[in-house]
Design a protein around this motif. Structure first.
Motif, mmCIF file in Angstrom:
data_model
loop_
_atom_site.group_PDB
_atom_site.id
_atom_site.type_symbol
_atom_site.label_atom_id
_atom_site.label_comp_id
_atom_site.label_asym_id
_atom_site.label_seq_id
_atom_site.Cartn_x
_atom_site.Cartn_y
_atom_site.Cartn_z
ATOM 1 N N ALA A 294 6.247 87.301 -29.699
ATOM 2 C CA ALA A 294 6.820 86.086 -30.291
ATOM 3 C C ALA A 294 5.738 85.294 -30.998
ATOM 4 C CB ALA A 294 7.459 85.219 -29.217
ATOM 5 N N THR A 295 6.173 84.473 -31.924
ATOM 6 C CA THR A 295 5.331 83.448 -32.520
ATOM 7 C C THR A 295 6.046 82.126 -32.280
ATOM 8 O OG1 THR A 295 4.461 84.940 -34.200
ATOM 9 C CG2 THR A 295 4.265 82.581 -34.632
ATOM 10 N N ILE A 296 5.338 81.194 -31.697
ATOM 11 C CA ILE A 296 5.903 79.889 -31.372
ATOM 12 C C ILE A 296 5.263 78.867 -32.307
ATOM 13 C CG2 ILE A 296 6.162 78.145 -29.562
ATOM 14 C CD1 ILE A 296 5.706 80.511 -27.549
ATOM 15 N N THR A 297 6.101 78.090 -32.999
ATOM 16 C CA THR A 297 5.588 77.078 -33.918
ATOM 17 C C THR A 297 6.045 75.697 -33.468
ATOM 18 O OG1 THR A 297 5.608 78.639 -35.749
ATOM 19 C CG2 THR A 297 5.538 76.305 -36.321
ATOM 20 N N PHE A 298 5.081 74.786 -33.384
ATOM 21 C CA PHE A 298 5.360 73.391 -33.059
ATOM 22 C C PHE A 298 5.217 72.576 -34.337
ATOM 23 C CE2 PHE A 298 3.812 75.351 -29.179
ATOM 24 C CZ PHE A 298 4.769 74.960 -28.264
ATOM 25 N N PRO A 299 6.271 71.891 -34.758
ATOM 26 C CA PRO A 299 6.210 71.125 -36.012
ATOM 27 C C PRO A 299 5.406 69.835 -35.843
ATOM 28 C CG PRO A 299 8.304 70.756 -34.925
ATOM 29 C CD PRO A 299 7.561 71.798 -34.105
ATOM 30 N N LEU A 300 5.159 69.168 -36.970
ATOM 31 C CA LEU A 300 4.549 67.841 -36.923
ATOM 32 C C LEU A 300 5.341 66.990 -35.952
ATOM 33 C CD1 LEU A 300 4.208 67.059 -40.741
ATOM 34 C CD2 LEU A 300 2.407 67.767 -39.215
ATOM 35 N N GLN A 301 4.645 66.163 -35.173
ATOM 36 C CA GLN A 301 5.358 65.350 -34.193
ATOM 37 C C GLN A 301 4.482 64.226 -33.673
ATOM 38 O OE1 GLN A 301 5.571 67.426 -30.190
ATOM 39 N NE2 GLN A 301 5.274 69.158 -31.585
ATOM 40 N N GLU A 302 5.126 63.232 -33.094
ATOM 41 C CA GLU A 302 4.415 62.176 -32.383
ATOM 42 C C GLU A 302 4.339 62.682 -30.940
ATOM 43 O OE1 GLU A 302 2.443 59.535 -30.679
ATOM 44 O OE2 GLU A 302 2.650 59.315 -32.835
ATOM 45 N N SER A 303 3.226 63.308 -30.605
ATOM 46 C CA SER A 303 3.133 64.039 -29.340
ATOM 47 C C SER A 303 2.834 63.178 -28.125
ATOM 48 C CB SER A 303 2.083 65.139 -29.455
ATOM 49 O OG SER A 303 0.851 64.579 -29.837
ATOM 50 N N PHE A 304 2.275 61.999 -28.318
ATOM 51 C CA PHE A 304 1.896 61.204 -27.153
ATOM 52 C C PHE A 304 2.353 59.758 -27.242
ATOM 53 C CE2 PHE A 304 -1.131 64.648 -26.309
ATOM 54 C CZ PHE A 304 -0.972 64.778 -24.947
ATOM 55 N N SER A 305 3.606 59.551 -27.615
ATOM 56 C CA SER A 305 4.135 58.195 -27.527
ATOM 57 C C SER A 305 4.106 57.811 -26.053
ATOM 58 C CB SER A 305 5.568 58.131 -28.057
ATOM 59 O OG SER A 305 6.439 58.869 -27.222
ATOM 60 N N ASP A 306 4.131 56.522 -25.753
ATOM 61 C CA ASP A 306 4.102 56.098 -24.347
ATOM 62 C C ASP A 306 5.274 56.687 -23.571
ATOM 63 O OD1 ASP A 306 1.748 54.693 -24.616
ATOM 64 O OD2 ASP A 306 2.745 52.760 -24.945
ATOM 65 N N GLU A 307 6.443 56.697 -24.199
ATOM 66 C CA GLU A 307 7.626 57.233 -23.518
ATOM 67 C C GLU A 307 7.466 58.729 -23.222
ATOM 68 O OE1 GLU A 307 12.498 57.022 -23.909
ATOM 69 O OE2 GLU A 307 11.257 56.657 -25.675
ATOM 70 N N ARG A 308 6.964 59.499 -24.189
ATOM 71 C CA ARG A 308 6.751 60.937 -23.963
ATOM 72 C C ARG A 308 5.674 61.184 -22.914
ATOM 73 N NH1 ARG A 308 7.072 64.756 -29.320
ATOM 74 N NH2 ARG A 308 9.269 64.375 -29.673
ATOM 75 N N ARG A 309 4.605 60.422 -22.978
ATOM 76 C CA ARG A 309 3.516 60.602 -22.022
ATOM 77 C C ARG A 309 4.008 60.365 -20.596
ATOM 78 N NH1 ARG A 309 0.798 57.512 -19.161
ATOM 79 N NH2 ARG A 309 1.438 55.632 -20.254
ATOM 80 N N ILE A 310 4.748 59.291 -20.387
ATOM 81 C CA ILE A 310 5.267 58.987 -19.046
ATOM 82 C C ILE A 310 6.233 60.078 -18.604
ATOM 83 C CG2 ILE A 310 6.748 57.390 -17.761
ATOM 84 C CD1 ILE A 310 5.378 55.140 -19.500
ATOM 85 N N TRP A 311 7.108 60.516 -19.496
ATOM 86 C CA TRP A 311 8.049 61.592 -19.168
ATOM 87 C C TRP A 311 7.288 62.848 -18.764
ATOM 88 C CZ3 TRP A 311 9.121 66.296 -21.820
ATOM 89 C CH2 TRP A 311 10.290 66.945 -21.424
ATOM 90 N N TRP A 312 6.287 63.221 -19.570
ATOM 91 C CA TRP A 312 5.523 64.444 -19.320
ATOM 92 C C TRP A 312 4.725 64.354 -18.024
ATOM 93 C CZ3 TRP A 312 5.437 69.208 -21.141
ATOM 94 C CH2 TRP A 312 4.341 70.007 -20.865
ATOM 95 N N GLU A 313 4.042 63.235 -17.805
ATOM 96 C CA GLU A 313 3.143 63.110 -16.655
ATOM 97 C C GLU A 313 3.875 62.824 -15.354
ATOM 98 O OE1 GLU A 313 0.298 60.126 -17.737
ATOM 99 O OE2 GLU A 313 -0.643 61.409 -19.251
ATOM 100 N N ASP A 314 4.996 62.105 -15.427
ATOM 101 C CA ASP A 314 5.626 61.628 -14.200
ATOM 102 C C ASP A 314 6.974 62.232 -13.876
ATOM 103 O OD1 ASP A 314 3.435 59.962 -14.075
ATOM 104 O OD2 ASP A 314 4.522 58.163 -14.693
#
Length: 146
Positions: free
Chosen positions: A73-93
């Protein structure tokens, strides 16, 4: 999984400076993904014999002639806001990830991976206790906060 886009390959020999701010890695990742996409090639090796290609001893390299790498497979991640506060909290917690929740035939093998499974479970349970909230496995990218 290996980086496959040229901008990523140009970063291979870079290291985080010893004097870097504690958020250097996060800041660099955020900057990178806000300006470019990233692609990864996912490769696997198949074994026909655990005698010549043991899964219990990760220190023994597999013969790449007998067990060549196969791109699956080839996995592609598009341009994105990767570390908004909401995403960071969701990811970490809030979320948990584990290669053991997928298809049984695709689960990791070997003693190191059995230990890794236990570490993942204990870390997930510790985060849930420490955050006083349930940690769950996401079912869809639609769960990802904006």
């Amino acid at each position: 999984m290996t980086p496959s886009s040229q901008p990523q390959k140009e970063l291979v020999d870079q290291t985080i400076p010893s004097t870097a701010h504690p958020t250097f890695h996060r800041d660099h990742t955020q900057s990178y993904f806000s300006s470019q996409s990233a692609s990864y090639t996912f490769r696997v090796q198949f074994t026909s014999s655990t005698k010549t290609h043991p899964v219990e001893d990760a220190s023994i390299p597999w013969d790449e002639v007998m067990a060549p790498w196969h791109v699956i497979a080839t996995i592609t991640f598009p341009l994105q806001e990767s570390f908004s506060d909401e995403r960071r909290i969701w990811w970490e917690d809030k979320i948990a990830l584990s290669p053991w929740v997928g298809v049984k035939e695709h689960r990791p093998l070997g003693g190191i991976n059995r230990l890794r499974k236990r570490v993942y479970e204990e870390t997930r349970n510790g985060r849930a206790r420490g955050n006083r909230s349930e940690v769950h496995f996401p079912n869809s990218v639609d769960e990802l906060p904006e």
